[in-house]
Write a protein that holds these residues in place. Structure first.
Motif, PDB file in Angstrom:
ATOM      1  N   ASP A 264     120.467  45.976   4.214  1.00 33.25           N
ATOM      2  CA  ASP A 264     119.491  46.850   3.553  1.00 33.25           C
ATOM      3  C   ASP A 264     118.080  46.389   3.825  1.00 33.25           C
ATOM      4  O   ASP A 264     117.201  47.196   4.116  1.00 33.25           O
ATOM      5  N   ALA A 265     117.832  45.063   3.744  1.00 32.02           N
ATOM      6  CA  ALA A 265     116.495  44.530   3.979  1.00 32.02           C
ATOM      7  C   ALA A 265     116.073  44.747   5.427  1.00 32.02           C
ATOM      8  O   ALA A 265     114.926  45.108   5.698  1.00 32.02           O
ATOM      9  N   LEU A 266     116.977  44.547   6.346  1.00 36.58           N
ATOM     10  CA  LEU A 266     116.678  44.719   7.761  1.00 36.58           C
ATOM     11  C   LEU A 266     116.253  46.154   8.055  1.00 36.58           C
ATOM     12  O   LEU A 266     115.268  46.398   8.752  1.00 36.58           O
ATOM     13  N   GLN A 267     116.964  47.114   7.491  1.00 37.47           N
ATOM     14  CA  GLN A 267     116.605  48.516   7.706  1.00 37.47           C
ATOM     15  C   GLN A 267     115.235  48.828   7.108  1.00 37.47           C
ATOM     16  O   GLN A 267     114.430  49.543   7.704  1.00 37.47           O
ATOM     17  N   HIS A 268     114.962  48.297   5.924  1.00 39.00           N
ATOM     18  CA  HIS A 268     113.677  48.535   5.273  1.00 39.00           C
ATOM     19  C   HIS A 268     112.524  48.014   6.124  1.00 39.00           C
ATOM     20  O   HIS A 268     111.538  48.716   6.369  1.00 39.00           O
ATOM     21  N   TYR A 269     112.644  46.785   6.593  1.00 35.63           N
ATOM     22  CA  TYR A 269     111.554  46.204   7.367  1.00 35.63           C
ATOM     23  C   TYR A 269     111.439  46.825   8.758  1.00 35.63           C
ATOM     24  O   TYR A 269     110.336  46.912   9.303  1.00 35.63           O
ATOM     25  N   ALA A 270     112.538  47.307   9.311  1.00 34.14           N
ATOM     26  CA  ALA A 270     112.473  48.039  10.580  1.00 34.14           C
ATOM     27  C   ALA A 270     111.694  49.338  10.384  1.00 34.14           C
ATOM     28  O   ALA A 270     110.858  49.704  11.210  1.00 34.14           O
ATOM     29  N   ALA A 271     111.943  50.006   9.273  1.00 34.61           N
ATOM     30  CA  ALA A 271     111.205  51.240   8.966  1.00 34.61           C
ATOM     31  C   ALA A 271     109.716  50.944   8.782  1.00 34.61           C
ATOM     32  O   ALA A 271     108.866  51.672   9.295  1.00 34.61           O
ATOM     33  N   LEU A 272     109.390  49.891   8.062  1.00 36.06           N
ATOM     34  CA  LEU A 272     107.985  49.512   7.870  1.00 36.06           C
ATOM     35  C   LEU A 272     107.301  49.235   9.207  1.00 36.06           C
ATOM     36  O   LEU A 272     106.151  49.642   9.419  1.00 36.06           O
ATOM     37  N   SER A 273     108.008  48.552  10.085  1.00 33.89           N
ATOM     38  CA  SER A 273     107.397  48.204  11.375  1.00 33.89           C
ATOM     39  C   SER A 273     107.118  49.426  12.236  1.00 33.89           C
ATOM     40  O   SER A 273     106.273  49.381  13.126  1.00 33.89           O
ATOM     41  N   GLU A 274     107.797  50.525  11.956  1.00 32.93           N
ATOM     42  CA  GLU A 274     107.577  51.767  12.700  1.00 32.93           C
ATOM     43  C   GLU A 274     106.574  52.677  12.011  1.00 32.93           C
ATOM     44  O   GLU A 274     106.370  53.812  12.430  1.00 32.93           O
ATOM     45  N   ASN A 275     105.962  52.188  10.929  1.00 27.74           N
ATOM     46  CA  ASN A 275     104.956  52.939  10.180  1.00 27.74           C
ATOM     47  C   ASN A 275     105.460  54.291   9.675  1.00 27.74           C
ATOM     48  O   ASN A 275     104.714  55.269   9.665  1.00 27.74           O
ATOM     49  N   VAL A 276     106.728  54.344   9.291  1.00 26.71           N
ATOM     50  CA  VAL A 276     107.248  55.589   8.728  1.00 26.71           C
ATOM     51  C   VAL A 276     106.832  55.693   7.266  1.00 26.71           C
ATOM     52  O   VAL A 276     106.401  54.715   6.651  1.00 26.71           O
TER      53      VAL A 276
END
Length: 94
Positions: A53-65
């Motif tokens: 869950d954390a990995l997906q959240h931070y991946a989304a943040l890194s893509e500026n979604v």
């Protein structure tokens, strides 16, 4: 009685109701409840679930979604992003 180790994928299928796999996972846990099979796992399974869950959240943040669309909104209760179910997202587009 048979004894089996349950890995992270099966537990996640059960916890998050993964569409195509939830019934098989649920049947395994039901067999365990009925004492027809003995199951075990490790605490690492729960760390893995949190990590995903954390990995997906931070991946989304890194893509500026701006939002995460998920069936498991409870997994993102501390999210910095808007968290919507697919239904909520689609209703908001009309």
């Amino acid at each position: 009685m048979s004894k089996a180790f349950i890995d992270t994928d099966v537990i996640l299928d059960f916890m998050i109701a993964g569409e195509s796999f939830v019934m098989d996972a649920a049947r395994i846990f039901t067999l365990s409840e009925k004492k027809q099979i003995s199951i075990c796992t490790t605490g690492l399974v729960f760390s893995n679930a949190y990590y995903i869950d954390a990995l997906q959240h931070y991946a989304a943040l890194s893509e500026n979604v701006k939002m995460i669309i998920t069936r498991n909104t409870k997994d993102y209760k501390n999210s910095e992003l808007a968290v919507l179910t697919p239904d909520q997202f689609l209703k908001g587009r009309n």
